[in-house]
Design a protein around this motif. Structure first.
Motif, mmCIF file in Angstrom:
data_model
loop_
_atom_site.group_PDB
_atom_site.id
_atom_site.type_symbol
_atom_site.label_atom_id
_atom_site.label_comp_id
_atom_site.label_asym_id
_atom_site.label_seq_id
_atom_site.Cartn_x
_atom_site.Cartn_y
_atom_site.Cartn_z
ATOM 1 N N ILE A 245 -10.122 3.076 27.275
ATOM 2 C CA ILE A 245 -9.522 4.413 27.244
ATOM 3 C C ILE A 245 -8.091 4.410 27.780
ATOM 4 O O ILE A 245 -7.256 5.182 27.319
ATOM 5 C CB ILE A 245 -10.413 5.437 27.977
ATOM 6 N N TRP A 246 -7.777 3.526 28.719
ATOM 7 C CA TRP A 246 -6.415 3.503 29.253
ATOM 8 C C TRP A 246 -5.399 3.188 28.176
ATOM 9 O O TRP A 246 -4.255 3.599 28.268
ATOM 10 C CB TRP A 246 -6.292 2.538 30.434
ATOM 11 N N GLN A 247 -5.810 2.451 27.117
ATOM 12 C CA GLN A 247 -4.868 2.147 26.040
ATOM 13 C C GLN A 247 -4.437 3.416 25.311
ATOM 14 O O GLN A 247 -3.305 3.511 24.850
ATOM 15 C CB GLN A 247 -5.472 1.155 25.057
ATOM 16 N N VAL A 248 -5.321 4.384 25.207
ATOM 17 C CA VAL A 248 -4.970 5.647 24.569
ATOM 18 C C VAL A 248 -3.953 6.394 25.428
ATOM 19 O O VAL A 248 -2.980 6.945 24.922
ATOM 20 C CB VAL A 248 -6.224 6.518 24.337
ATOM 21 N N PHE A 249 -4.154 6.386 26.738
ATOM 22 C CA PHE A 249 -3.272 7.138 27.622
ATOM 23 C C PHE A 249 -1.897 6.495 27.789
ATOM 24 O O PHE A 249 -0.904 7.206 27.942
ATOM 25 C CB PHE A 249 -3.925 7.349 28.985
ATOM 26 N N ASP A 250 -1.816 5.155 27.727
ATOM 27 C CA ASP A 250 -0.492 4.534 27.892
ATOM 28 C C ASP A 250 0.181 4.209 26.555
ATOM 29 O O ASP A 250 1.301 3.726 26.517
ATOM 30 C CB ASP A 250 -0.561 3.300 28.792
ATOM 31 N N GLY A 251 -0.497 4.504 25.452
ATOM 32 C CA GLY A 251 0.093 4.312 24.131
ATOM 33 C C GLY A 251 -0.053 2.926 23.549
ATOM 34 O O GLY A 251 0.341 2.683 22.410
ATOM 35 N N SER A 252 -0.631 1.983 24.291
ATOM 36 C CA SER A 252 -0.730 0.612 23.791
ATOM 37 C C SER A 252 -1.755 0.466 22.660
ATOM 38 O O SER A 252 -1.758 -0.552 21.965
ATOM 39 C CB SER A 252 -1.044 -0.359 24.931
ATOM 40 N N HIS A 253 -2.585 1.475 22.444
ATOM 41 C CA HIS A 253 -3.550 1.427 21.340
ATOM 42 C C HIS A 253 -2.852 1.439 19.978
ATOM 43 O O HIS A 253 -3.408 0.997 18.983
ATOM 44 C CB HIS A 253 -4.517 2.610 21.419
#
Length: 75
Positions: A7-15
């Motif tokens: 989920i952190w990838q969604v919040f930091d944009g790395s997804h």
């Protein structure tokens, strides 16, 4: 195919660099599924598929997991 990202990838944009993520910008979109499914809108169940959504500029971020039995179609 399973769609799973931390989920952190969604919040930091790395997804956005992931091969399982497609990012498109639209003013309107429709969501359809083979069977009606409930819509989780910011943690609240509201309505069901199929649905059509109009987006106000810079007002909405949509995160949707593909289950393999439906479509998200930009209009």
């Amino acid at each position: 195919q399973t769609c799973a990202l931390p989920i952190w990838q969604v919040f930091d944009g790395s997804h956005l660099g992931s091969e399982i993520v497609e990012c498109i910008q639209v003013r309107e979109f429709a969501i359809g599924t083979t069977q009606p499914m409930g819509l989780n809108l910011d943690g609240e169940l509201r309505g069901s598929t199929p649905c059509r959504v109009q987006v106000l500029p810079r007002s909405l971020t949509v995160v949707a997991a593909s289950t393999g039995n439906g479509t998200v179609t930009p209009n």
